[in-house]
Write a protein that holds these residues in place. Structure first.
Motif, PDB file in Angstrom:
ATOM      1  N   PHE A 114       0.795  -1.229   0.000  1.00  0.00           N
ATOM      2  CA  PHE A 114       0.000   0.000   0.000  1.00  0.00           C
ATOM      3  C   PHE A 114       0.827   1.278   0.000  1.00  0.00           C
ATOM      4  CE2 PHE A 114       0.479   1.320   4.342  1.00  0.00           C
ATOM      5  CZ  PHE A 114      -0.236   2.491   4.515  1.00  0.00           C
ATOM      6  N   LYS A 115       2.124   1.190   0.250  1.00  0.00           N
ATOM      7  CA  LYS A 115       2.964   2.389   0.230  1.00  0.00           C
ATOM      8  C   LYS A 115       2.892   3.114  -1.131  1.00  0.00           C
ATOM      9  CE  LYS A 115       4.826   1.713   4.402  1.00  0.00           C
ATOM     10  NZ  LYS A 115       3.907   0.701   4.943  1.00  0.00           N
ATOM     11  N   GLN A 238      -3.414   9.683   1.515  1.00  0.00           N
ATOM     12  CA  GLN A 238      -3.992   8.566   2.269  1.00  0.00           C
ATOM     13  C   GLN A 238      -5.346   8.913   2.859  1.00  0.00           C
ATOM     14  OE1 GLN A 238      -1.160   6.837   4.980  1.00  0.00           O
ATOM     15  NE2 GLN A 238       0.332   6.572   3.370  1.00  0.00           N
ATOM     16  N   PRO A 266      -4.953  -1.927   9.590  1.00  0.00           N
ATOM     17  CA  PRO A 266      -3.753  -2.564  10.160  1.00  0.00           C
ATOM     18  C   PRO A 266      -2.669  -1.488  10.307  1.00  0.00           C
ATOM     19  CG  PRO A 266      -3.929  -3.093   7.812  1.00  0.00           C
ATOM     20  CD  PRO A 266      -5.132  -2.251   8.158  1.00  0.00           C
ATOM     21  N   SER A 267      -2.233  -1.243  11.549  1.00  0.00           N
ATOM     22  CA  SER A 267      -1.482  -0.001  11.773  1.00  0.00           C
ATOM     23  C   SER A 267      -0.070  -0.200  12.299  1.00  0.00           C
ATOM     24  CB  SER A 267      -2.250   0.885  12.763  1.00  0.00           C
ATOM     25  OG  SER A 267      -3.489   1.238  12.200  1.00  0.00           O
ATOM     26  N   GLY A 268       0.806   0.691  11.864  1.00  0.00           N
ATOM     27  CA  GLY A 268       2.180   0.718  12.328  1.00  0.00           C
ATOM     28  C   GLY A 268       2.521   2.147  12.713  1.00  0.00           C
ATOM     29  N   ASN A 269       2.897   2.938  11.716  1.00  0.00           N
ATOM     30  CA  ASN A 269       3.191   4.345  11.968  1.00  0.00           C
ATOM     31  C   ASN A 269       1.949   5.227  11.972  1.00  0.00           C
ATOM     32  OD1 ASN A 269       5.700   5.239  12.735  1.00  0.00           O
ATOM     33  ND2 ASN A 269       6.581   4.827  10.713  1.00  0.00           N
ATOM     34  N   PHE A 270       0.779   4.625  11.794  1.00  0.00           N
ATOM     35  CA  PHE A 270      -0.497   5.298  11.953  1.00  0.00           C
ATOM     36  C   PHE A 270      -0.833   6.291  10.841  1.00  0.00           C
ATOM     37  CE2 PHE A 270      -3.972   6.914  14.779  1.00  0.00           C
ATOM     38  CZ  PHE A 270      -4.378   5.714  15.314  1.00  0.00           C
ATOM     39  N   ASN A 272      -2.008   5.485   7.722  1.00  0.00           N
ATOM     40  CA  ASN A 272      -3.255   5.013   7.134  1.00  0.00           C
ATOM     41  C   ASN A 272      -4.435   5.400   8.034  1.00  0.00           C
ATOM     42  OD1 ASN A 272      -5.063   3.554   5.587  1.00  0.00           O
ATOM     43  ND2 ASN A 272      -3.995   1.595   5.772  1.00  0.00           N
ATOM     44  N   ALA A 322       5.853  -5.087   8.758  1.00  0.00           N
ATOM     45  CA  ALA A 322       5.625  -3.668   8.479  1.00  0.00           C
ATOM     46  C   ALA A 322       4.900  -2.988   9.639  1.00  0.00           C
ATOM     47  CB  ALA A 322       4.835  -3.494   7.183  1.00  0.00           C
ATOM     48  N   MET A 323       4.397  -3.801  10.572  1.00  0.00           N
ATOM     49  CA  MET A 323       3.732  -3.248  11.753  1.00  0.00           C
ATOM     50  C   MET A 323       4.533  -3.493  13.022  1.00  0.00           C
ATOM     51  SD  MET A 323       0.054  -4.505  10.411  1.00  0.00           S
ATOM     52  CE  MET A 323      -0.725  -4.658  11.988  1.00  0.00           C
ATOM     53  N   THR A 421      -3.200  -4.266   3.035  1.00  0.00           N
ATOM     54  CA  THR A 421      -2.051  -3.408   2.760  1.00  0.00           C
ATOM     55  C   THR A 421      -0.942  -4.089   1.967  1.00  0.00           C
ATOM     56  OG1 THR A 421      -1.361  -3.961   5.003  1.00  0.00           O
ATOM     57  CG2 THR A 421      -2.351  -1.803   4.669  1.00  0.00           C
ATOM     58  N   ALA A 422      -1.033  -5.392   1.750  1.00  0.00           N
ATOM     59  CA  ALA A 422       0.005  -6.025   0.929  1.00  0.00           C
ATOM     60  C   ALA A 422      -0.565  -7.220   0.180  1.00  0.00           C
ATOM     61  CB  ALA A 422       1.187  -6.484   1.791  1.00  0.00           C
TER      62      ALA A 422
END
Ligand SMILES: *Cc1c(COP(=O)(O)O)cnc(C)c1O
Length: 488
Positions: A114-115, A238, A266-270, A272, A322-323, A421-422
């Motif tokens: 998704f990047k 986004q 689905p979150s990592g750096n938030f 999205n 990625a998360m 996301t992937a």
């Protein structure tokens, strides 16, 4: 749209800056971030008028409303980057997986994650600005796997931009590594770093802080910028697919205008999730944003208990790398939006000094008006992937963290949109495991999944395994500075 700073103004930087400035030099006073001073309103008329519109038209009209200092013809060219996706008219296809649940697939771009959604148009705009100012920019990226390929892809052969990309050697999937080391363009430089992602990221931080490096780039009249998700130039793109999801559900006849939906992220750096939050604030009918994490569940604690505590945690390696993030950068933008700059600075100072902060009960209530959260273990993800594979839907391990949130967190009967996301090809050994296979290499796992499901990998993925390797340097982290200086 003007931009102001999450931690207030230090009187050294301007009080507010235009979009172009916020994306070229994204670091704000006191180490804060840029946020829009105000947001446009997306009223019912906007949503209805776009019922039959293409993604591009919705995006263009949304960006027009944002009133950013980028000419319309440049925005138009930037949005043409979606022509690199499988279907330019519908770059984010939605699949129905339950009566009240859709998956919006954000991974149909050139690097299959998704990047691309944000980095593709953002890369065009950044390079346009660099050219316009006749200024060379160096973009440094440390990646755990998806940001690297997407950054290289968007900037390959871009005028006035040089990219230095660092990845942890052995810490990415085969596909992710090959996507980086086979990318050929004179302005791209890729290095494997011995160690894990933390080592890579820390090495980049000390490089960026080093006087020798900074005076070297200054003497070459090169400026430094960033393409990570603290850059608002990524966030703005986004917001759009969340608006699009809502419009698509109306068009499908799943919901009526005004009916609220859940978004599961689905979150990592938030980044999205922040895009979803802004869409909600602007007027898209969103009941709540359901945040999904893996075992690095710091966001779950933040949203459920109001605690953001780094001191009691070590980063855990999971099947959704990625998360695997503990310091989630875009959380700060939510703090600012809810509690203002004074409180944000206080909380971020606490986090820096003590490694933790706690919200008050009133603050937590405000946060929970928009968010709820849960996390899944690796085993739970594999179980969910297997469950949906039986029903004919293959998902990657990041997307799989969303199923629990969808099943457990909705307190109203409303339709949910899960963001995928992937693509399965990027994490194929894990996907194969959910289908009963055991492979450590991507190529074998991809073949196995192909056989089992009839799915075919995209040509860009297939051809990776035969492409010539361009970047074969694996370096010790102590040598990053030397290598970067030598390419400048
Ligand atoms: C980057 C990424 C995420 C996390 O997105 P954020 O915007 O950082 O929260 C989730 N899944 C995949 C596959 C990613 O590449």
């Amino acid at each position: 749209m003007q931009f102001i700073e999450t931690r207030g103004n230090d009187t050294l930087k301007p009080i507010s800056v235009p979009f172009s400035k916020a994306i070229l030099s994204p670091s704000a006073s006191f180490g804060g971030l840029y946020v829009p001073e105000s947001l446009p309103r997306l009223d019912d008329a906007f949503l209805l008028a776009h019922k039959e519109s293409s993604y591009r038209d919705i995006a263009f009209d949304f960006l027009k409303l944002c009133d950013i200092d980028i000419p319309y013809d440049v925005i138009d060219e930037a949005l043409k980057r979606y022509e690199l996706f499988d279907d330019a008219n519908d770059p984010v296809p939605m699949k129905k997986i339950e009566d009240d649940c859709y998956v919006s697939e954000l991974y149909h771009g050139p690097t299959r994650a998704f990047k691309d959604m944000a980095l593709q148009p953002f890369g065009y705009i950044l390079s346009y600005l660099a050219k316009k100012h006749d200024q060379k920019y160096l973009i440094m990226a440390a990646t755990s796997g998806d940001t690297g390929p997407a950054t290289l892809e968007t900037f390959k052969d871009a005028p006035n931009v040089i990219v230095g990309c660092l990845y942890p050697d052995g810490g990415t999937s085969d596909v992710q590594r090959l996507q980086m080391i086979t990318e050929s363009a004179d302005n791209l430089h890729v290095f494997g770093v011995k160690g894990d992602f933390d080592d890579t990221q820390n090495a980049l931080k000390s490089l960026l802080a080093s006087d020798e490096f900074n005076s070297a780039i200054a003497s070459k009249e090169i400026k430094l910028s960033a393409a990570n998700s603290v850059n608002f130039g990524r966030i703005i793109f986004q917001i759009i697919y969340h608006i699009y999801s809502y419009i698509r559900l109306i068009k499908e006849g799943q919901i009526k205008l005004g009916e609220k939906i859940y978004l599961v992220v689905p979150s990592g750096n938030f980044g999205n999730a922040l895009g979803a939050y802004y869409a909600k604030k602007m007027g898209v009918y969103i009941e709540k944003i359901l945040i999904s994490s893996n075992q690095n569940n710091i966001l779950t604690d933040w949203i459920n208990k109001g605690e953001y505590d780094l001191t009691s945690r070590d980063l855990i390696q999971t099947i959704s790398p990625a998360m695997d993030i503990l310091k989630s950068s875009n959380v700060e933008r939510i703090l600012y939006d809810k509690f203002g700059s004074k409180r944000t600075k206080e909380l971020m100072d606490d986090l820096a000094k003590k490694g933790s902060y706690a919200l008050t009960d009133e603050e937590l209530t405000l946060l929970r008006e928009d968010f709820d959260a849960s996390y899944s273990t690796d085993d739970e993800c594999i179980t969910m992937m297997a469950k949906y594979a039986k029903k004919g839907y293959i998902m990657d391990p990041h997307t799989a963290t969303c199923i629990k949130s969808y099943e457990k967190l909705r307190d109203k009967k409303a339709t949910a949109v899960i963001y995928s996301t992937a693509e399965w090809t990027k994490f194929s050994p894990v996907v194969a495991k959910a289908l009963g296979g055991d492979f450590s290499r991507d190529l074998e796992a991809i073949d196995f999944i192909k056989e089992k499901t009839g799915l075919k990998p995209n040509n860009t993925i297939k051809s990776l395994f035969n492409k010539q390797i361009i970047h074969n340097k694996i370096i010790q982290k102590e040598n990053i500075k030397k290598e970067m200086l030598s390419i400048l």
